[in-house]
Design a protein around this motif. Structure first.
Motif, mmCIF file in Angstrom:
data_model
loop_
_atom_site.group_PDB
_atom_site.id
_atom_site.type_symbol
_atom_site.label_atom_id
_atom_site.label_comp_id
_atom_site.label_asym_id
_atom_site.label_seq_id
_atom_site.Cartn_x
_atom_site.Cartn_y
_atom_site.Cartn_z
ATOM 1 N N LEU A 113 64.273 72.568 47.472
ATOM 2 C CA LEU A 113 64.302 74.014 47.668
ATOM 3 C C LEU A 113 64.260 74.415 49.138
ATOM 4 O O LEU A 113 65.003 75.305 49.568
ATOM 5 N N PHE A 114 63.397 73.762 49.928
ATOM 6 C CA PHE A 114 63.091 74.273 51.261
ATOM 7 C C PHE A 114 63.596 73.420 52.424
ATOM 8 O O PHE A 114 63.616 73.891 53.561
ATOM 9 N N SER A 115 63.993 72.202 52.171
ATOM 10 C CA SER A 115 64.470 71.363 53.268
ATOM 11 C C SER A 115 65.784 71.904 53.827
ATOM 12 O O SER A 115 66.664 72.341 53.081
ATOM 13 N N ALA A 116 65.914 71.839 55.156
ATOM 14 C CA ALA A 116 67.151 72.282 55.802
ATOM 15 C C ALA A 116 68.332 71.410 55.394
ATOM 16 O O ALA A 116 69.485 71.831 55.499
ATOM 17 N N LYS A 117 68.059 70.206 54.906
ATOM 18 C CA LYS A 117 69.128 69.313 54.469
ATOM 19 C C LYS A 117 69.515 69.545 53.012
ATOM 20 O O LYS A 117 70.469 68.938 52.522
ATOM 21 N N GLU A 118 68.746 70.400 52.323
ATOM 22 C CA GLU A 118 69.043 70.700 50.923
ATOM 23 C C GLU A 118 69.404 72.184 50.799
ATOM 24 O O GLU A 118 70.265 72.656 51.520
ATOM 25 N N MET A 119 68.713 72.939 49.923
ATOM 26 C CA MET A 119 69.020 74.362 49.772
ATOM 27 C C MET A 119 68.597 75.167 50.994
ATOM 28 O O MET A 119 69.208 76.177 51.325
ATOM 29 N N GLY A 120 67.522 74.745 51.652
ATOM 30 C CA GLY A 120 67.101 75.409 52.878
ATOM 31 C C GLY A 120 66.620 76.836 52.688
ATOM 32 O O GLY A 120 66.853 77.684 53.559
ATOM 33 N N LEU A 121 65.930 77.136 51.579
ATOM 34 C CA LEU A 121 65.396 78.489 51.401
ATOM 35 C C LEU A 121 64.434 78.803 52.540
ATOM 36 O O LEU A 121 63.610 77.973 52.915
ATOM 37 N N SER A 122 64.535 80.013 53.082
ATOM 38 C CA SER A 122 63.771 80.331 54.288
ATOM 39 C C SER A 122 62.867 81.547 54.147
ATOM 40 O O SER A 122 62.112 81.858 55.065
ATOM 41 N N VAL A 123 62.930 82.249 53.022
ATOM 42 C CA VAL A 123 62.095 83.435 52.798
ATOM 43 C C VAL A 123 61.538 83.378 51.381
ATOM 44 O O VAL A 123 62.272 83.069 50.437
ATOM 45 N N CYS A 124 60.255 83.670 51.229
ATOM 46 C CA CYS A 124 59.666 83.739 49.893
ATOM 47 C C CYS A 124 58.721 84.931 49.808
ATOM 48 O O CYS A 124 57.959 85.194 50.736
ATOM 49 N N ARG A 125 58.808 85.638 48.700
ATOM 50 C CA ARG A 125 57.861 86.719 48.437
ATOM 51 C C ARG A 125 56.658 86.137 47.704
ATOM 52 O O ARG A 125 56.806 85.353 46.771
ATOM 53 N N ILE A 126 55.477 86.512 48.153
ATOM 54 C CA ILE A 126 54.251 86.121 47.473
ATOM 55 C C ILE A 126 53.526 87.389 47.040
ATOM 56 O O ILE A 126 53.770 88.474 47.571
ATOM 57 N N CYS A 127 52.654 87.276 46.071
ATOM 58 C CA CYS A 127 51.996 88.446 45.490
ATOM 59 C C CYS A 127 50.580 88.607 46.030
ATOM 60 O O CYS A 127 49.842 87.628 46.158
ATOM 61 N N ILE A 128 50.213 89.837 46.334
ATOM 62 C CA ILE A 128 48.843 90.160 46.726
ATOM 63 C C ILE A 128 48.134 90.614 45.456
ATOM 64 O O ILE A 128 48.280 91.752 45.016
ATOM 65 N N GLY A 129 47.394 89.713 44.839
ATOM 66 C CA GLY A 129 46.823 89.984 43.526
ATOM 67 C C GLY A 129 47.834 89.657 42.441
ATOM 68 O O GLY A 129 48.851 89.003 42.679
ATOM 69 N N ALA A 130 47.555 90.139 41.231
ATOM 70 C CA ALA A 130 48.415 89.824 40.091
ATOM 71 C C ALA A 130 49.701 90.635 40.125
ATOM 72 O O ALA A 130 49.756 91.737 40.673
ATOM 73 N N SER A 131 50.744 90.068 39.534
ATOM 74 C CA SER A 131 52.007 90.775 39.332
ATOM 75 C C SER A 131 52.395 90.603 37.870
ATOM 76 O O SER A 131 51.628 90.073 37.062
ATOM 77 N N ASP A 132 53.607 91.036 37.528
ATOM 78 C CA ASP A 132 54.060 90.842 36.151
ATOM 79 C C ASP A 132 54.434 89.389 35.884
ATOM 80 O O ASP A 132 54.787 89.042 34.754
ATOM 81 N N TYR A 133 54.367 88.541 36.909
ATOM 82 C CA TYR A 133 54.589 87.107 36.733
ATOM 83 C C TYR A 133 53.307 86.352 37.080
ATOM 84 O O TYR A 133 53.310 85.442 37.902
ATOM 85 N N SER A 134 52.215 86.757 36.465
ATOM 86 C CA SER A 134 50.921 86.106 36.665
ATOM 87 C C SER A 134 50.380 85.631 35.326
ATOM 88 O O SER A 134 50.712 86.190 34.273
#
Length: 209
Positions: A113-134
Motif C-alpha cells: 500500500l505505502f511503499s514508493a516501489k508499490e502503490m505508494g499511497l501518500s495520504v490517509c484520513r484518520i478518525c478523531i474518535g469513533a466514525s461510522d467505520y468503528s
C-alpha cells in the motif's frame, strides 16, 4: 462459444482500452517525451464464476482519423494545481482488521500500500474518535459533562490504531495523516449521544480546544 455476459465484458474492456489508447497516442504526438505504451495489455477478470482469471490480452492500436470534440488529450507537460497525494482511510475498523493479521502478512500488505516501489499511497484520513467505520461508539472524553477535558484520553487508539499508523509511517515516512472528527462526545450534544443531535453552543469552545 463465449456466453453473452463474457462477450459483453470483453467488448466493454476492448472499447475502454481502445479509447484510452487513442487518447494516449494523441498526447504522445503532441509531447515528445511521452513514453510509448507497451504493445500488449494483460487482462484479468473476476466475476461470479472466475476469480482473477487471465483473459485474452489486448493490444494498443494507433488512432484513426482526426480527433473529435470528445477526444481527451493527456498532456503531462501542462500542469495546473498541485495534488497533495492519493490514499485512503485508516479507520478504527480498518486498523483493527490490520492488527489481527499475522505480522508477516500485515507487513507485506502495508508495503504494497505505502511503499514508493508499490502503490505508494501518500495520504490517509484518520478518525478523531469513533466514525461510522468503528467497532463501537467512543470518544476521547466519555461520561458526564467535562468542560475542562480532565478525562481526555487517547487510550483507545493506543491498542491497535497507533501501532498500525506507526507501521505505515515506517514504510512511508512522508505519509500525510489527516485527522477528521465525526462527532463530539455525547455530553456535548443536545441529545446526549454521539449518534445524531447537535453540538450545544456552550461547548463549542471546549470542542474546538
Amino acid at each position: 462459444m463465449p456466453t453473452r455476459r463474457e462477450f459483453l465484458e470483453n467488448a466493454a474492456a476492448s472499447a475502454a482500452c481502445t479509447f484510452i489508447a487513442g487518447k494516449l497516442a494523441s498526447a504522445a504526438s503532441a509531447v515528445a517525451d511521452v513514453p510509448t505504451p507497451k504493445p500488449e495489455i494483460a487482462v484479468f477478470v473476476t466475476d461470479a464464476n472466475r476469480h482473477h482469471a487471465q483473459a485474452s490480452p489486448l493490444r494498443w492500436s494507433a488512432p484513426s482519423g482526426a480527433p473529435s470534440s470528445t477526444t481527451v488529450v493527456v498532456n503531462p507537460a501542462e500542469k495546473s494545481q498541485p495534488v497533495l497525494g492519493f490514499g485512503g482511510a485508516l479507520t478504527d475498523a480498518a486498523c483493527y482488521v490490520l492488527s489481527q493479521m499475522p505480522q508477516p502478512s500485515r507487513g507485506e500488505l502495508l508495503n504494497e500500500l505505502f511503499s514508493a516501489k508499490e502503490m505508494g499511497l501518500s495520504v490517509c484520513r484518520i478518525c478523531i474518535g469513533a466514525s461510522d467505520y468503528s467497532r463501537n461508539v467512543f470518544s476521547y472524553d466519555e461520561g458526564a459533562p467535562d468542560p475542562e477535558l480532565t478525562r481526555f484520553s487517547i487510550a483507545h487508539d493506543r491498542e491497535y490504531i497507533l501501532p498500525v499508523l506507526r507501521a505505515a509511517r515506517e514504510v512511508n515516512p512522508q505519509l500525510f495523516l489527516l485527522g477528521s472528527p465525526w462527532s463530539p462526545p455525547g455530553w456535548m450534544k443536545d441529545n446526549n449521544s454521539m449518534l445524531g443531535g447537535t453540538l450545544r453552543r456552550r461547548y463549542m469552545k471546549t470542542y474546538a480546544d
